[in-house]
Design an enzyme around this catalytic site. Structure first.
Site, mmCIF file in Angstrom:
data_model
loop_
_atom_site.group_PDB
_atom_site.id
_atom_site.type_symbol
_atom_site.label_atom_id
_atom_site.label_comp_id
_atom_site.label_asym_id
_atom_site.label_seq_id
_atom_site.Cartn_x
_atom_site.Cartn_y
_atom_site.Cartn_z
ATOM 1 N N ASP A 83 -15.785 19.698 -9.509
ATOM 2 C CA ASP A 83 -15.830 21.040 -8.917
ATOM 3 C C ASP A 83 -17.171 21.226 -8.223
ATOM 4 O O ASP A 83 -18.227 21.137 -8.864
ATOM 5 C CB ASP A 83 -15.707 22.123 -9.997
ATOM 6 C CG ASP A 83 -14.286 22.344 -10.464
ATOM 7 O OD1 ASP A 83 -13.364 21.729 -9.896
ATOM 8 O OD2 ASP A 83 -14.092 23.118 -11.409
ATOM 9 N N HIS B 12 -8.211 19.419 -7.117
ATOM 10 C CA HIS B 12 -8.531 19.720 -8.513
ATOM 11 C C HIS B 12 -7.422 19.248 -9.449
ATOM 12 O O HIS B 12 -7.016 19.951 -10.372
ATOM 13 C CB HIS B 12 -8.809 21.217 -8.666
ATOM 14 C CG HIS B 12 -9.944 21.677 -7.805
ATOM 15 N ND1 HIS B 12 -11.249 21.690 -8.235
ATOM 16 C CD2 HIS B 12 -9.960 22.089 -6.506
ATOM 17 C CE1 HIS B 12 -12.028 22.102 -7.249
ATOM 18 N NE2 HIS B 12 -11.268 22.344 -6.199
ATOM 19 N N TRP C 174 0.829 -1.200 0.000
ATOM 20 C CA TRP C 174 0.000 0.000 0.000
ATOM 21 C C TRP C 174 0.861 1.247 0.000
ATOM 22 O O TRP C 174 2.066 1.185 0.179
ATOM 23 C CB TRP C 174 -1.004 -0.008 1.140
ATOM 24 C CG TRP C 174 -0.464 -0.201 2.553
ATOM 25 C CD1 TRP C 174 0.767 -0.640 2.925
ATOM 26 C CD2 TRP C 174 -1.177 0.040 3.760
ATOM 27 N NE1 TRP C 174 0.883 -0.691 4.294
ATOM 28 C CE2 TRP C 174 -0.308 -0.279 4.839
ATOM 29 C CE3 TRP C 174 -2.447 0.478 4.070
ATOM 30 C CZ2 TRP C 174 -0.683 -0.161 6.192
ATOM 31 C CZ3 TRP C 174 -2.820 0.596 5.405
ATOM 32 C CH2 TRP C 174 -1.952 0.274 6.440
ATOM 33 N N HIS D 156 -16.098 25.879 -4.683
ATOM 34 C CA HIS D 156 -14.788 26.083 -5.317
ATOM 35 C C HIS D 156 -14.615 27.525 -5.777
ATOM 36 O O HIS D 156 -13.492 28.045 -5.788
ATOM 37 C CB HIS D 156 -14.653 25.129 -6.503
ATOM 38 C CG HIS D 156 -13.416 25.299 -7.317
ATOM 39 N ND1 HIS D 156 -12.158 25.413 -6.767
ATOM 40 C CD2 HIS D 156 -13.236 25.374 -8.668
ATOM 41 C CE1 HIS D 156 -11.272 25.549 -7.732
ATOM 42 N NE2 HIS D 156 -11.889 25.534 -8.895
ATOM 43 N N HIS E 215 -16.893 28.925 -14.356
ATOM 44 C CA HIS E 215 -16.762 28.868 -12.905
ATOM 45 C C HIS E 215 -17.678 29.886 -12.218
ATOM 46 O O HIS E 215 -18.421 29.564 -11.289
ATOM 47 C CB HIS E 215 -15.316 29.115 -12.489
ATOM 48 C CG HIS E 215 -14.409 27.952 -12.712
ATOM 49 N ND1 HIS E 215 -13.879 27.641 -13.943
ATOM 50 C CD2 HIS E 215 -13.946 27.015 -11.855
ATOM 51 C CE1 HIS E 215 -13.114 26.569 -13.842
ATOM 52 N NE2 HIS E 215 -13.139 26.160 -12.584
#
Length: 259
Positions: free
Chosen positions: A78, A72, A64, A82, A209
């Site tokens: 998003d 991002h 592991w 954000h 955005h």
């Protein structure tokens, strides 16, 4: 038909190959391209990992890693928080997104030919109207996925940075507003961001955005294999990690397509 029968038919379709599962996710690795902001803004972290054990004295039967990645980076989600326009909305973080909004039908708008000849191609409202004239109205509650074939590019061609910034395709303000008017879940793209590379020149700046997140909509970035989806009819599952107060998250995006 009962709900139980619908789910049974769906499971049977998966088992028999009547439904194909298409992975829309780019590989996440140390080579994953990053969005680079101009100084003095902070930068997102590249993907990195540290081996904890690999069937050795550190852990005799297990392998592991610890890993570090920005919210991002790579194929990611998003959330409205954000962007500053979505900071005061309810349920605006990835852990608060209603699960039903992580699954929805997809409308794929193909502008790959236009983008092949113009890195700065802008999707306009007229393109959306023309798509609807051919395929029918974009329904509320769907994902709109912008096929540019940008994911087929490698390295510097993918980010396409020049002295004046990145040059990549995306929607203009009228297209973003048209999607909001249709009450879509959000916008998915093959590029690093939902906005075009030169979106700082648009009004408002970064309309995908600013407007989408201000309206409580979501963004999906760094998708691939959109050329394997029909214009209409696919179902998309886009589930981010359930990060408390997260602004975004890397994710695995899957599409179900009837054969």
């Amino acid at each position: 038909m009962s709900t139980d029968q619908l789910l049974t038919d769906f499971a049977q379709g998966l088992a028999t190959g009547g439904i194909t599962v298409v992975d829309l996710t780019q590989e996440l690795s140390e080579d994953t391209p990053l969005l680079v902001l101009p100084e003095p803004f902070g930068q997102t972290a590249a993907f990195s990992r540290e081996e904890i054990s690999r069937y050795d004295e550190r852990g005799v039967a297990w392998h592991w890693h610890n890993f570090t990645v920005g919210e991002h980076t790579g194929t990611h989600f998003d959330a409205p928080v954000h962007w500053v326009s979505g900071k005061d909305l309810p349920d605006n973080t990835v852990d608060k997104v209603p699960p039903a909004k992580l699954v929805g039908p997809a409308c794929v708008i193909d502008v790959s030919k236009e983008c092949a000849g113009d890195a700065d191609f802008l999707l306009e409202e007229s393109h959306i109207v023309a798509w609807e004239a051919e395929h029918g109205p974009i329904p509320a509650g769907c994902w709109v996925l912008l096929r540019t074939d940008w994911s087929k590019l490698d390295g510097d061609a993918y980010t396409n940075r020049r002295e004046d910034g990145a040059h990549t395709p995306g929607p203009n303000t009228s297209a973003v507003q048209a999607l909001i008017d249709r009450d879509v879940l959000g916008l998915g793209v093959e590029t690093i961001g939902t906005d075009p590379g030169q979106a700082h020149l648009l009004e408002p700046m970064y309309p995908a955005h600013t407007l989408l997140h201000g309206a409580g909509k979501y963004g999906l970035q760094c998708l691939e294999n959109l050329d394997k989806l029909p214009p209409k009819g696919a179902i998309v599952v886009a589930a981010p990690l359930k990060i408390r107060d997260g602004s975004g998250s890397p994710m695995r995006v899957l599409a179900f397509v009837a054969n």
